[in-house]
Design a protein around this motif. Structure first.
Motif, mmCIF file in Angstrom:
data_model
loop_
_atom_site.group_PDB
_atom_site.id
_atom_site.type_symbol
_atom_site.label_atom_id
_atom_site.label_comp_id
_atom_site.label_asym_id
_atom_site.label_seq_id
_atom_site.Cartn_x
_atom_site.Cartn_y
_atom_site.Cartn_z
ATOM 1 N N THR A 1 5.548 -11.299 45.044
ATOM 2 C CA THR A 1 5.051 -10.436 43.973
ATOM 3 C C THR A 1 4.028 -11.165 43.122
ATOM 4 O O THR A 1 3.047 -10.574 42.664
ATOM 5 C CB THR A 1 6.224 -9.974 43.077
ATOM 6 N N PHE A 2 4.256 -12.477 42.924
ATOM 7 C CA PHE A 2 3.400 -13.266 42.033
ATOM 8 C C PHE A 2 2.633 -14.316 42.826
ATOM 9 O O PHE A 2 3.214 -15.044 43.629
ATOM 10 C CB PHE A 2 4.239 -13.954 40.957
ATOM 11 N N GLU A 3 1.323 -14.400 42.575
ATOM 12 C CA GLU A 3 0.485 -15.344 43.309
ATOM 13 C C GLU A 3 0.845 -16.789 42.977
ATOM 14 O O GLU A 3 0.948 -17.635 43.857
ATOM 15 C CB GLU A 3 -0.985 -15.084 42.985
ATOM 16 N N ASN A 4 1.030 -17.073 41.692
ATOM 17 C CA ASN A 4 1.314 -18.440 41.266
ATOM 18 C C ASN A 4 2.830 -18.638 41.209
ATOM 19 O O ASN A 4 3.434 -18.717 40.142
ATOM 20 C CB ASN A 4 0.676 -18.695 39.895
ATOM 21 N N ASP A 5 3.443 -18.717 42.384
ATOM 22 C CA ASP A 5 4.902 -18.712 42.512
ATOM 23 C C ASP A 5 5.343 -19.998 43.201
ATOM 24 O O ASP A 5 4.935 -20.279 44.330
ATOM 25 C CB ASP A 5 5.326 -17.495 43.340
ATOM 26 N N GLU A 6 6.185 -20.788 42.504
ATOM 27 C CA GLU A 6 6.647 -22.047 43.095
ATOM 28 C C GLU A 6 7.401 -21.814 44.396
ATOM 29 O O GLU A 6 7.354 -22.636 45.310
ATOM 30 C CB GLU A 6 7.542 -22.797 42.106
ATOM 31 N N TYR A 7 8.082 -20.655 44.519
ATOM 32 C CA TYR A 7 8.776 -20.331 45.762
ATOM 33 C C TYR A 7 7.800 -20.283 46.936
ATOM 34 O O TYR A 7 8.136 -20.694 48.054
ATOM 35 C CB TYR A 7 9.477 -18.973 45.634
ATOM 36 N N VAL A 8 6.599 -19.770 46.685
ATOM 37 C CA VAL A 8 5.602 -19.675 47.752
ATOM 38 C C VAL A 8 5.191 -21.062 48.221
ATOM 39 O O VAL A 8 5.106 -21.334 49.429
ATOM 40 C CB VAL A 8 4.374 -18.876 47.278
ATOM 41 N N TYR A 9 4.925 -21.967 47.278
ATOM 42 C CA TYR A 9 4.532 -23.317 47.663
ATOM 43 C C TYR A 9 5.647 -24.010 48.435
ATOM 44 O O TYR A 9 5.394 -24.706 49.432
ATOM 45 C CB TYR A 9 4.153 -24.135 46.426
ATOM 46 N N GLU A 10 6.892 -23.802 47.996
ATOM 47 C CA GLU A 10 8.011 -24.389 48.719
ATOM 48 C C GLU A 10 8.127 -23.810 50.124
ATOM 49 O O GLU A 10 8.481 -24.521 51.078
ATOM 50 C CB GLU A 10 9.313 -24.183 47.938
ATOM 51 N N ALA A 11 7.835 -22.522 50.268
ATOM 52 C CA ALA A 11 7.862 -21.911 51.602
ATOM 53 C C ALA A 11 6.778 -22.500 52.488
ATOM 54 O O ALA A 11 6.991 -22.755 53.684
ATOM 55 C CB ALA A 11 7.697 -20.390 51.490
ATOM 56 N N LEU A 12 5.587 -22.736 51.923
ATOM 57 C CA LEU A 12 4.511 -23.369 52.689
ATOM 58 C C LEU A 12 4.909 -24.785 53.086
ATOM 59 O O LEU A 12 4.670 -25.226 54.222
ATOM 60 C CB LEU A 12 3.222 -23.380 51.876
ATOM 61 N N ARG A 13 5.521 -25.513 52.166
ATOM 62 C CA ARG A 13 5.993 -26.868 52.486
ATOM 63 C C ARG A 13 7.070 -26.823 53.567
ATOM 64 O O ARG A 13 7.179 -27.746 54.386
ATOM 65 C CB ARG A 13 6.546 -27.543 51.241
ATOM 66 N N ALA A 14 7.861 -25.758 53.572
ATOM 67 C CA ALA A 14 8.937 -25.627 54.563
ATOM 68 C C ALA A 14 8.414 -25.252 55.942
ATOM 69 O O ALA A 14 9.140 -25.358 56.930
ATOM 70 C CB ALA A 14 9.950 -24.575 54.096
ATOM 71 N N GLY A 15 7.154 -24.798 56.013
ATOM 72 C CA GLY A 15 6.578 -24.489 57.319
ATOM 73 C C GLY A 15 5.955 -23.127 57.456
ATOM 74 O O GLY A 15 5.456 -22.780 58.541
ATOM 75 N N ALA A 16 5.948 -22.309 56.390
ATOM 76 C CA ALA A 16 5.297 -20.997 56.473
ATOM 77 C C ALA A 16 3.800 -21.178 56.698
ATOM 78 O O ALA A 16 3.201 -22.173 56.289
ATOM 79 C CB ALA A 16 5.558 -20.197 55.204
ATOM 80 N N ASP A 17 3.195 -20.197 57.349
ATOM 81 C CA ASP A 17 1.790 -20.304 57.748
ATOM 82 C C ASP A 17 0.822 -19.705 56.736
ATOM 83 O O ASP A 17 -0.383 -19.895 56.844
ATOM 84 C CB ASP A 17 1.596 -19.619 59.096
ATOM 85 N N GLY A 18 1.350 -18.958 55.771
ATOM 86 C CA GLY A 18 0.490 -18.350 54.771
ATOM 87 C C GLY A 18 1.309 -17.434 53.897
ATOM 88 O O GLY A 18 2.509 -17.263 54.111
ATOM 89 N N PHE A 19 0.658 -16.847 52.898
ATOM 90 C CA PHE A 19 1.381 -15.927 52.029
ATOM 91 C C PHE A 19 0.515 -14.725 51.694
ATOM 92 O O PHE A 19 -0.714 -14.756 51.818
ATOM 93 C CB PHE A 19 1.870 -16.622 50.765
ATOM 94 N N LEU A 20 1.170 -13.660 51.267
ATOM 95 C CA LEU A 20 0.515 -12.389 51.010
ATOM 96 C C LEU A 20 1.139 -11.752 49.779
ATOM 97 O O LEU A 20 2.360 -11.758 49.625
ATOM 98 C CB LEU A 20 0.704 -11.468 52.223
ATOM 99 N N LEU A 21 0.316 -11.229 48.890
ATOM 100 C CA LEU A 21 0.820 -10.540 47.706
ATOM 101 C C LEU A 21 1.254 -9.117 48.060
ATOM 102 O O LEU A 21 0.584 -8.437 48.839
ATOM 103 C CB LEU A 21 -0.260 -10.487 46.622
ATOM 104 N N LYS A 22 2.348 -8.672 47.463
ATOM 105 C CA LYS A 22 2.826 -7.313 47.730
ATOM 106 C C LYS A 22 1.824 -6.261 47.263
ATOM 107 O O LYS A 22 1.805 -5.154 47.807
ATOM 108 C CB LYS A 22 4.177 -7.085 47.046
ATOM 109 N N ARG A 23 0.998 -6.606 46.293
ATOM 110 C CA ARG A 23 0.012 -5.643 45.802
ATOM 111 C C ARG A 23 -1.309 -5.700 46.570
ATOM 112 O O ARG A 23 -2.293 -5.057 46.175
ATOM 113 C CB ARG A 23 -0.255 -5.876 44.320
ATOM 114 N N ALA A 24 -1.346 -6.463 47.649
ATOM 115 C CA ALA A 24 -2.580 -6.595 48.424
ATOM 116 C C ALA A 24 -3.028 -5.244 48.972
ATOM 117 O O ALA A 24 -2.216 -4.364 49.278
ATOM 118 C CB ALA A 24 -2.375 -7.580 49.577
ATOM 119 N N ARG A 25 -4.323 -5.092 49.103
ATOM 120 C CA ARG A 25 -4.883 -3.865 49.670
ATOM 121 C C ARG A 25 -4.589 -3.818 51.166
ATOM 122 O O ARG A 25 -4.407 -4.865 51.808
ATOM 123 C CB ARG A 25 -6.393 -3.799 49.433
ATOM 124 N N PRO A 26 -4.547 -2.620 51.764
ATOM 125 C CA PRO A 26 -4.255 -2.502 53.201
ATOM 126 C C PRO A 26 -5.120 -3.401 54.079
ATOM 127 O O PRO A 26 -4.611 -4.044 54.999
ATOM 128 C CB PRO A 26 -4.492 -1.018 53.486
#
Length: 220
Positions: free
Chosen positions: A85-110
């Motif tokens: 939901t939030f771009e500046n989210d520590e959870y997102v950075y931790e997910a990237l450190r854990a091995g995620a390939d990228g992130f996407l905001l829920k409010r992103a355009r189609p």
């Protein structure tokens, strides 16, 4: 062959919205859904999706733990795109450190949602490099992580490989790096593969995170 996607989010409306956007594309197929990270591993093993689009915050198992679990236990794991939901989210950075390939905001355009899934599936360039840099600046170790610095030193990258890694961190694709360095795309692919192998990174996102974590590339 279409890009196959597994949707994981505890909000049914979010899953329905993502499904509608993605299935409107002829080259993308949603093969399954789950409401929590705890259900991801059996579905990944059964459905073998190319991409898992997964909420970073869920009640039983969040996207960080689910990412670690998938990468630890699944042979030839899918690419993982975390949703936030939030771009500046520590959870997102931790997910990237854990091995995620990228992130996407829920409010992103189609169009942004479709682009993110395709880009992560291809693995040819970094998704939202400016946002990854911002997250690294906000939540990474400003002095560099000692373990990450030691790992980078052990990798013993050549000058050319270091140059390629810096350009990867800026978000350049293989074709753009080739144009910048005035070499062939296949040569760049070889350099990227060498960087990943030496760093023990499964993809360019993890290589870029390692570059930031080690202090090799300054996120500011």
């Amino acid at each position: 062959m279409p890009v196959t996607v597994l949707l994981v989010d505890d909000e049914p409306l979010v899953r329905a919205g993502l499904r509608a956007v993605l299935e409107a594309q002829s080259d993308i197929e949603v093969v399954g859904e789950a409401a929590d990270g705890a259900a991801v591993i059996p579905l990944v093993r059964r459905l073998r999706p190319d991409v898992v689009a997964m909420d970073v915050r869920m009640p039983l198992m969040d996207g960080i733990e689910a990412t670690r679990a998938v990468l630890r236990t699944v042979d030839r794991p899918p690419k993982i795109l975390v949703i936030t939901t939030f771009e500046n989210d520590e959870y997102v950075y931790e997910a990237l450190r854990a091995g995620a390939d990228g992130f996407l905001l829920k409010r992103a355009r189609p169009a942004e949602i479709v682009h993110a899934v395709r880009l992560v599936a291809e693995g040819e360039s970094l998704l939202f490099p400016a946002s990854v840099r911002q997250l690294a600046a906000e939540y990474g170790d400003s002095d560099g992580n000692p373990a990450a610095r030691a790992a980078l030193k052990r990798a013993a990258l050549t000058e050319r490989e270091e140059e390629v890694l810096r350009l990867m961190a800026r978000g350049l694709s293989n074709a753009e790096i080739a144009a910048r360095l005035i070499v062939g795309t296949e040569t760049v692919k070889s350099h990227v593969s060498a960087v990943l192998a030496k760093l023990g990174a499964r993809d360019r996102t993890q290589a870029v995170i390692a570059a930031y974590e080690s202090g090799f590339v300054a996120p500011g």
